[in-house]
Design an enzyme around this catalytic site. Structure first.
Site, PDB file in Angstrom:
ATOM      1  N   LYS A  11      26.887  51.339 -17.041  1.00 15.02           N
ATOM      2  CA  LYS A  11      25.972  50.562 -17.858  1.00 15.02           C
ATOM      3  C   LYS A  11      26.693  50.419 -19.432  1.00 15.02           C
ATOM      4  O   LYS A  11      27.622  51.181 -19.638  1.00 15.02           O
ATOM      5  CB  LYS A  11      24.767  51.044 -17.820  1.00 15.02           C
ATOM      6  N   TYR A  51      17.311  42.651 -11.873  1.00 11.61           N
ATOM      7  CA  TYR A  51      16.270  43.776 -11.905  1.00 11.61           C
ATOM      8  C   TYR A  51      14.857  43.470 -11.410  1.00 11.61           C
ATOM      9  O   TYR A  51      13.697  44.066 -12.009  1.00 11.61           O
ATOM     10  CB  TYR A  51      16.286  44.759 -13.143  1.00 11.61           C
ATOM     11  N   ASN A 114      21.126  55.149 -19.155  1.00 10.96           N
ATOM     12  CA  ASN A 114      21.422  56.168 -18.266  1.00 10.96           C
ATOM     13  C   ASN A 114      22.685  55.987 -17.473  1.00 10.96           C
ATOM     14  O   ASN A 114      23.097  56.614 -16.385  1.00 10.96           O
ATOM     15  CB  ASN A 114      20.288  56.566 -17.329  1.00 10.96           C
ATOM     16  N   HIS A 117      24.550  53.013 -12.649  1.00 13.96           N
ATOM     17  CA  HIS A 117      23.354  52.352 -11.498  1.00 13.96           C
ATOM     18  C   HIS A 117      23.861  52.732 -10.396  1.00 13.96           C
ATOM     19  O   HIS A 117      25.307  52.742  -9.714  1.00 13.96           O
ATOM     20  CB  HIS A 117      23.172  50.855 -11.756  1.00 13.96           C
ATOM     21  N   GLU A 128      22.899  43.838  -3.909  1.00 15.99           N
ATOM     22  CA  GLU A 128      23.349  43.819  -5.236  1.00 15.99           C
ATOM     23  C   GLU A 128      24.714  43.465  -5.290  1.00 15.99           C
ATOM     24  O   GLU A 128      25.510  42.965  -6.186  1.00 15.99           O
ATOM     25  CB  GLU A 128      23.141  45.351  -5.733  1.00 15.99           C
TER      26      GLU A 128
HETATM   27  P1  CMP Z   1      18.771  52.041 -12.301  1.00 15.30           P
HETATM   28  O1  CMP Z   1      19.158  53.364 -11.438  1.00 15.30           O
HETATM   29  O2  CMP Z   1      19.743  51.088 -13.043  1.00 15.30           O
HETATM   30  O3  CMP Z   1      17.590  51.469 -11.749  1.00 15.30           O
HETATM   31  C1  CMP Z   1      16.225  50.853 -12.625  1.00 15.30           C
HETATM   32  C2  CMP Z   1      16.528  51.338 -14.089  1.00 15.30           C
HETATM   33  O4  CMP Z   1      15.340  51.181 -14.826  1.00 15.30           O
HETATM   34  C3  CMP Z   1      16.940  52.765 -14.112  1.00 15.30           C
HETATM   35  O5  CMP Z   1      18.209  52.617 -13.495  1.00 15.30           O
HETATM   36  C4  CMP Z   1      16.729  52.839 -15.930  1.00 15.30           C
HETATM   37  O6  CMP Z   1      17.769  52.427 -16.448  1.00 15.30           O
HETATM   38  C5  CMP Z   1      15.671  52.004 -15.969  1.00 15.30           C
HETATM   39  N1  CMP Z   1      14.141  52.945 -15.916  1.00 15.30           N
HETATM   40  C6  CMP Z   1      13.889  53.577 -15.132  1.00 15.30           C
HETATM   41  N2  CMP Z   1      12.700  54.292 -15.532  1.00 15.30           N
HETATM   42  C7  CMP Z   1      12.559  53.885 -16.755  1.00 15.30           C
HETATM   43  C8  CMP Z   1      11.743  54.168 -17.769  1.00 15.30           C
HETATM   44  N3  CMP Z   1      10.711  54.959 -17.830  1.00 15.30           N
HETATM   45  N4  CMP Z   1      12.066  54.046 -19.073  1.00 15.30           N
HETATM   46  C9  CMP Z   1      13.124  53.006 -19.406  1.00 15.30           C
HETATM   47  N5  CMP Z   1      13.978  52.705 -18.353  1.00 15.30           N
HETATM   48  C10 CMP Z   1      13.667  53.012 -17.113  1.00 15.30           C
END
Ligand code: CMP
Length: 140
Positions: A11, A51, A114, A117, A128
């Site tokens: 990311k 998403y 984070n 993914h 995806e």
């Molecule tokens: P990812 O695994 O890419 O899939 C969905 C994404 O939404 C997740 O990683 C996070 O980056 C984001 N996400 C999930 N929960 C939250 C949250 N509570 N606040 C902000 N972003 C979130």
């Protein structure tokens, strides 16, 4: 896409922090083979589409803005039981809960930014992967 494949994105937070090489090394060392890969940037429209499943969530707008804020590395990875094995390697969504040594524990900033993914099912890995790659961009 076969069930021994998963889809990943490094990311924008991890890319801008200079972690592409370290993360790809950890992925390779864990035994995943890269069968497709590109360095690209999602438009807000494309990030929203990717998403779309999270559209009703309060963090959707923030997620779309973040995922279109800078370049990403998208890849399709191959290993036996790839989806589950890769989710173990990256750790929990929230880095505060991620096991030590996992990619998110090492490189993620917070639950939104984070670092990486990983697909959550074989079905989504297929969807995806096809979202980002044409058949001619995937190599056995
Ligand atoms: P990812 O695994 O890419 O899939 C969905 C994404 O939404 C997740 O990683 C996070 O980056 C984001 N996400 C999930 N929960 C939250 C949250 N509570 N606040 C902000 N972003 C979130």
């Amino acid at each position: 896409m076969a069930t021994n494949r998963t889809f990943t994105m490094i990311k924008p937070d991890a890319v801008s922090s200079g972690y592409i090489g370290a993360i790809l090394s950890q992925i390779n060392e864990a035994g995943f083979k890269i069968v497709a890969m590109k360095y690209t940037k999602l438009s807000a429209e494309k990030a929203g589409e990717f998403y779309a499943v999270h559209k009703a969530r309060p963090f959707y707008g923030e997620l779309v803005e973040f995922m279109s804020s800078g370049p990403i590395v998208a890849a399709i990875l191959e290993k036996e039981n790839a989806v589950e094995e890769f989710r173990k390697l990256i750790g929990s969504t929230n880095p505060a809960d991620a096991a030590p040594g996992t990619i998110r524990a090492k490189y993620a900033r917070n639950i939104g930014e984070n670092a990486i993914h990983g697909s959550d099912s074989d079905e989504n890995a297929t969807i995806e992967g096809a979202f980002h790659f044409a058949g001619t961009e995937i190599f056995e």
